[in-house]
Design an enzyme around this catalytic site. Structure first.
Site, short mmCIF file in Angstrom:
data_model
loop_
_atom_site.label_atom_id
_atom_site.label_comp_id
_atom_site.label_asym_id
_atom_site.label_seq_id
_atom_site.Cartn_x
_atom_site.Cartn_y
_atom_site.Cartn_z
N LYS A 1 -6.78 2.21 -2.85
CA LYS A 1 -6.44 1.49 -1.61
C LYS A 1 -6.37 2.45 -0.42
O LYS A 1 -6.92 2.17 0.65
CB LYS A 1 -5.11 0.76 -1.81
CG LYS A 1 -4.53 0.11 -0.57
CD LYS A 1 -5.41 -1.00 -0.04
CE LYS A 1 -4.90 -1.51 1.31
NZ LYS A 1 -5.83 -2.44 1.93
N LYS B 1 -0.06 5.03 8.24
CA LYS B 1 0.58 5.36 6.96
C LYS B 1 -0.48 5.54 5.87
O LYS B 1 -0.45 6.49 5.09
CB LYS B 1 1.56 4.24 6.57
CG LYS B 1 2.12 4.36 5.17
CD LYS B 1 2.27 3.06 4.41
CE LYS B 1 1.28 2.01 4.65
NZ LYS B 1 1.42 0.80 3.83
N SER C 1 0.88 -1.18 0.00
CA SER C 1 0.00 0.00 0.00
C SER C 1 0.91 1.22 0.00
O SER C 1 1.30 1.72 1.04
CB SER C 1 -0.90 0.00 1.24
OG SER C 1 -1.63 -1.19 1.33
#
Ligand code: NAD
Length: 307
Positions: free
Chosen positions: A178, A247, A103
């Site tokens: 995503k 993140k 990701s």
């Protein structure tokens, strides 16, 4: 169309390990590498594949390289090298394809793709959703960005790891979807934790609340799949770390800034998760965020007999 058979796999963590194992099970020739010698050694012991002593060695042996690393900066450093150390780019043959399944941030992916295109190397972004459970079962949802031709060439590789493959657009589009999916997922988790804490302080039984909500309009992925299993049970072991969720939230908030999109609720959710991350122990699971909220208000969601 020739489908590549020799796959370099970089990153044998919670997700990469079962994904690489599924490629081997599907008959691909895998050469694997992890920077952690213990991860590298145990994977090599349990699977029929070659373990690479360096990224350069892995690249020289591969037609396609899959990266499943913590973030896009580590992907870029592995490909282009940080300070000229071991790297992929010099020995990866022209015509090779890099598939970043981590990701990563989409802006960095587009930049890396451009640099690689200049070297005759194609790139796809193909992040996944479904967690360790679906990685084990090879039923991940995979969102793929890149050119149609390269995606077609690599489709058997993706099919060996996932059961739902979505074409999201050009390079970087998979990483964008995503990050936005995980932003929404985090907002759903935090919202649910707050609702359950209010309910508990009012005197509701969390188990009863969960049953009602999961049959009502407030349900979401966290109430359906995470609350009982990881939060009410006090297991907090989903396999998706809080630092990775933070993140992803940061990637999504940066994307909002880049597109001048005001996102107050999601930005606040990022700040809440950053505060939890600063306080919780290293390696905390993303569901541990519930413990941080519990400590804030001095109320725990544990079942009555576990308090
Ligand atoms: P992880 O921390 O368990 O694994 C990462 C692995 O990469 C580790 O084994 C680490 O040693 C290795 N690594 C780090 N730097 C390296 C380098 N320079 N060279 C080679 N190996 C290196 O993380 P994970 O949970 O497997 O997640 C991997 C990616 O997948 C992340 O981008 C994450 O956001 C994403 N993701 C995770 C989940 C999940 O449920 N865990 C679900 C979907 C997506």
């Amino acid at each position: 169309m020739e489908h590549p058979k020799r796959i370099g796999f970089v990153g044998l963590g919670k997700m990469g390990r079962p994904m690489a194992a599924n490629l081997i099970a599907a008959g691909f020739q895998v050469i694997a590498r992890d920077v952690d010698p213990a991860a590298q050694e145990s994977f090599g012991r349990q699977h029929t594949c070659t373990m690479a002593a360096s990224l350069a060695e892995l690249a020289a042996e591969s037609e396609v390289i899959v990266t499943m690393l913590p973030n896009g900066k580590i992907v870029r450093d592995s490909v282009l090298g940080a300070n000229g150390d071991d790297r992929i780019v010099d020995s990866f043959p022209k015509g090779g394809v890099l598939i970043d399944m981590s990701s990563s941030a989409p802006q960095g992916t587009c930049q890396l793709g451009e640099i690689l295109a200049g070297q005759g190397i194609e790139m796809l972004d193909a992040p996944v959703s479904g967690g360790v459970g679906k990685a084990n079962e090879a039923t991940l949802a995979i969102m793929v960005g890149g050119t149609d031709e390269t995606i077609q060439r690599c489709e058997p590789i993706l099919q060996a790891m996932g059961s739902k493959i979505f074409r999201t657009g050009g390079l970087g589009s998979g990483h964008a979807v995503k990050a936005l999916n995980n932003m929404l997922s985090a907002v759903g988790l935090v919202g649910a934790v707050e609702a359950f804490l209010v309910g508990k302080r009012f005197g509701l039984d969390p188990e009863v609340m969960l049953e009602v909500i999961n049959s009502s309009t407030g349900r979401n992925n966290s109430t359906e799949n995470k609350f009982e299993r990881y939060i009410l049970s006090r297991a907090f072991n989903s396999g998706f770390a809080l630092d990775l969720m933070l993140k992803d939230l940061t990637t999504a908030v940066d994307l909002a800034k880049d597109t001048q999109t005001p996102i107050m609720l999601s930005a606040l959710c990022r700040e809440l998760c950053a505060s939890a991350h600063a306080v919780l122990e290293k390696g905390a699971d993303h569901t541990d965020v519930a413990r941080w909220f519990e400590d804030l208000c001095g109320t725990h969601l544990a079942k009555e007999d576990e308090e």
